[in-house]
Design a protein around this motif. Structure first.
Motif: not given
Length: 118
Positions: A3, A5, A59-60, A63-65
């Motif tokens: 979770t 970032i 990571y989905e 998403t930001s990552n």
């Protein structure tokens, strides 16, 4: 799934470190058919374990990552915009297109030997 970032600078540092510290690197994702193909070829030749495999599927998408890491990957790969990405001796080497061309020419074994994978 993490979770935390990650920043662009952190991602770039991590990717640079992975590529510089490992002779063979594969940036991949389980949902990517071309990535699955490359991993299958490397497994069939018993050389997948020689690669540092960095799996984006942790990571989905969206998403930001996910976005940050793909940006870092593509920047490291000289602007390449597709995965999988192969690095050898710290340099961007290619995608599945390179492997497919060797396979079509019947030169997989020969080329893998030239790269020092056997």
């Amino acid at each position: 799934m993490s979770t935390e970032i990650i920043t662009s600078a952190e991602a770039k540092h991590e990717i640079d470190k992975i590529v510089s510290e490992n002779k063979f690197v594969l940036f991949t994702a389980t949902w990517c058919p071309d990535c699955v193909y490359v991993k299958k070829i490397l497994e069939e030749h018993n050389i997948l374990e020689k690669f540092y495999v960095w799996e984006l599927s942790r990571y989905e998408k969206g998403t930001s990552n996910f976005k940050t890491y793909t940006s870092a990957w593509f920047a490291k790969a000289e602007g390449q915009q597709n995965i999988p990405l192969l690095f050898i001796d710290g340099l961007y080497f290619g995608t599945e297109h390179q492997i497919k061309s060797w396979e079509a020419a019947g030169k997989l074994q020969e080329q893998f030997e030239k790269l020092g994978l056997f």
